[in-house]
Design an enzyme around this catalytic site. Structure first.
Site, PDB file in Angstrom:
ATOM      1  N   LYS A  46       0.804  -1.266  -0.046  1.00 23.18           N
ATOM      2  CA  LYS A  46      -0.005  -0.068   0.043  1.00 23.18           C
ATOM      3  C   LYS A  46       0.894   1.227   0.113  1.00 23.18           C
ATOM      4  CE  LYS A  46      -2.212  -0.950   4.085  1.00 23.18           C
ATOM      5  NZ  LYS A  46      -1.430  -2.136   4.497  1.00 23.18           N
ATOM      6  N   ARG A  66      -9.369   0.257   9.041  1.00 24.40           N
ATOM      7  CA  ARG A  66      -8.795  -1.085   9.231  1.00 24.40           C
ATOM      8  C   ARG A  66      -9.635  -1.858  10.129  1.00 24.40           C
ATOM      9  NH1 ARG A  66      -2.821   0.207   8.961  1.00 24.40           N
ATOM     10  NH2 ARG A  66      -1.571  -1.306   9.132  1.00 24.40           N
ATOM     11  N   ARG A  77      11.941  -5.519   4.798  1.00 24.19           N
ATOM     12  CA  ARG A  77      11.771  -4.136   4.459  1.00 24.19           C
ATOM     13  C   ARG A  77      12.595  -3.268   5.094  1.00 24.19           C
ATOM     14  NH1 ARG A  77       5.705  -1.705   4.937  1.00 24.19           N
ATOM     15  NH2 ARG A  77       6.068  -2.233   7.170  1.00 24.19           N
ATOM     16  N   ARG A  84      11.665  -1.309  10.834  1.00 27.21           N
ATOM     17  CA  ARG A  84      10.636  -0.823  11.554  1.00 27.21           C
ATOM     18  C   ARG A  84      10.712  -1.993  12.787  1.00 27.21           C
ATOM     19  NH1 ARG A  84       5.361   0.675   8.279  1.00 27.21           N
ATOM     20  NH2 ARG A  84       4.564  -0.557  10.032  1.00 27.21           N
ATOM     21  N   ARG A 140       0.778  -9.116  13.630  1.00 27.13           N
ATOM     22  CA  ARG A 140       0.085  -8.017  12.912  1.00 27.13           C
ATOM     23  C   ARG A 140      -0.608  -8.851  11.748  1.00 27.13           C
ATOM     24  NH1 ARG A 140       4.893  -4.717  10.459  1.00 27.13           N
ATOM     25  NH2 ARG A 140       3.417  -3.654   9.415  1.00 27.13           N
TER      26      ARG A 140
HETATM   27  P1  AMP Z   1       1.327   0.785   9.223  1.00 19.10           P
HETATM   28  O1  AMP Z   1       2.206   1.644   9.026  1.00 19.10           O
HETATM   29  O2  AMP Z   1      -0.092   0.956   8.458  1.00 19.10           O
HETATM   30  O3  AMP Z   1       1.427  -0.786   8.836  1.00 19.10           O
HETATM   31  O4  AMP Z   1       0.765   0.855  10.607  1.00 19.10           O
HETATM   32  C1  AMP Z   1       1.657   0.475  11.591  1.00 19.10           C
HETATM   33  C2  AMP Z   1       0.809   0.417  12.985  1.00 19.10           C
HETATM   34  O5  AMP Z   1       0.216   1.669  13.063  1.00 19.10           O
HETATM   35  C3  AMP Z   1      -0.192  -0.560  12.987  1.00 19.10           C
HETATM   36  O6  AMP Z   1       0.203  -1.938  13.241  1.00 19.10           O
HETATM   37  C4  AMP Z   1      -0.902  -0.201  14.069  1.00 19.10           C
HETATM   38  O7  AMP Z   1      -0.587  -0.526  15.286  1.00 19.10           O
HETATM   39  C5  AMP Z   1      -1.141   1.274  14.022  1.00 19.10           C
HETATM   40  N1  AMP Z   1      -2.113   1.702  12.816  1.00 19.10           N
HETATM   41  C6  AMP Z   1      -2.007   2.401  11.520  1.00 19.10           C
HETATM   42  N2  AMP Z   1      -3.122   2.703  11.273  1.00 19.10           N
HETATM   43  C7  AMP Z   1      -4.126   2.275  11.883  1.00 19.10           C
HETATM   44  C8  AMP Z   1      -5.553   2.269  11.916  1.00 19.10           C
HETATM   45  N3  AMP Z   1      -6.364   2.678  10.728  1.00 19.10           N
HETATM   46  N4  AMP Z   1      -6.388   1.745  12.987  1.00 19.10           N
HETATM   47  C9  AMP Z   1      -5.698   1.298  13.972  1.00 19.10           C
HETATM   48  N5  AMP Z   1      -4.288   1.195  14.272  1.00 19.10           N
HETATM   49  C10 AMP Z   1      -3.309   1.747  13.287  1.00 19.10           C
END
Ligand code: AMP
Length: 224
Positions: free
Chosen positions: A13, A89, A128, A161, A172
């Site tokens: 994404k 999400r 990554r 990360r 996750r």
């Molecule tokens: P991402 O970079 O999108 O993979 O997000 C990293 C982390 O941020 C996720 O594993 C969640 O802990 C938190 N996070 C990001 N977006 C959301 C969301 N829409 N709802 C809840 N937690 C989020």
């Protein structure tokens, strides 16, 4: 462009969002990036989000809904649209998004579901690397930087990360299966879902998205 990118962690994404931003100038709204920025700045929101993010759990809905509502109301999104990446999400987030957009007089054109198999997701996430300065995304095998540990774009330092460590990656992906996957059905039911083969490479994914948006635009024009 007013789109949502849906897909498991590691489905690409963020990578395709960056290409869409470069080529169309549409604002990119990544809740993950916003939360990481809050965490790095040590704001109260970042402090609250840290324990959830580091263990691979979702941050509470009210926190991310508030963040996204504020961002969507800013002038660049009102005039140029948005690429939502990592939001919504959960089903409650999707319901809140629909209320926020209707309050702003906006609506989603399409939700693109990037489909990638679980073994490929694990491989992508664990390899990554991300630039600390500009956020460019690399992979140690599939898309290495020219100099190990250094960003090709800005010379910044590349890092892994915390939530891309193997134990957290599995967590996750489990969270995705339970909390996020129901959104596929949710958006299919409202006629907005467009599946995309996410393992074809970023250029092919980009082209599918643009092609689908063109087709949606033509249908809308014919109906007008
Ligand atoms: P991402 O970079 O999108 O993979 O997000 C990293 C982390 O941020 C996720 O594993 C969640 O802990 C938190 N996070 C990001 N977006 C959301 C969301 N829409 N709802 C809840 N937690 C989020």
């Amino acid at each position: 462009m007013r789109v949502v990118l849906l897909g498991a962690p590691g489905s690409g994404k963020g990578t395709v969002a960056k290409v869409l931003v470069e080529r169309t100038g549409t604002p990119h709204i990544s809740t993950g990036d916003m939360l990481r920025a809050a965490l790095a700045a040590g704001t109260p929101l970042g402090v609250k989000a840290r324990e959830y993010m580091e263990s691979g759990r979702l941050v509470p809905d009210d926190v991310v809904i508030g963040l996204t509502r504020n961002r969507l109301g800013q002038s660049d999104c009102l005039s140029r649209g948005y690429i939502l990446d990592g939001f919504p999400r959960t089903v409650p987030q999707a319901e809140a998004l629909s209320v926020v957009l209707s309050d702003l007089g906006s609506d989603i054109q399409a939700v693109f579901n990037l489909q990638v198999s679980r073994p490929a997701l694990v491989e992508r996430l664990s390899g990554r690397r991300v630039c600390k300065s500009c956020g460019a995304i690399y992979h140690v095998v599939n898309m290495p930087s020219k100099v190990e540990g250094v960003c090709d774009v800005c010379g910044g330092e590349l890092y892994q990360r915390a939530d891309d460590q193997p134990a957290t990656v599995e967590n996750r992906l489990d969270v995705y299966e339970v909390q996020t996957k129901p959104l596929i059905e949710y958006y299919r039911n409202v006629g907005l879902l467009y599946p995309i083969e996410g393992d074809k490479g970023v250029q092919a994914v980009f082209e599918s998205i643009i092609h689908t948006l063109d087709a949606i635009g033509k249908v809308a024009r014919n109906q007008a």
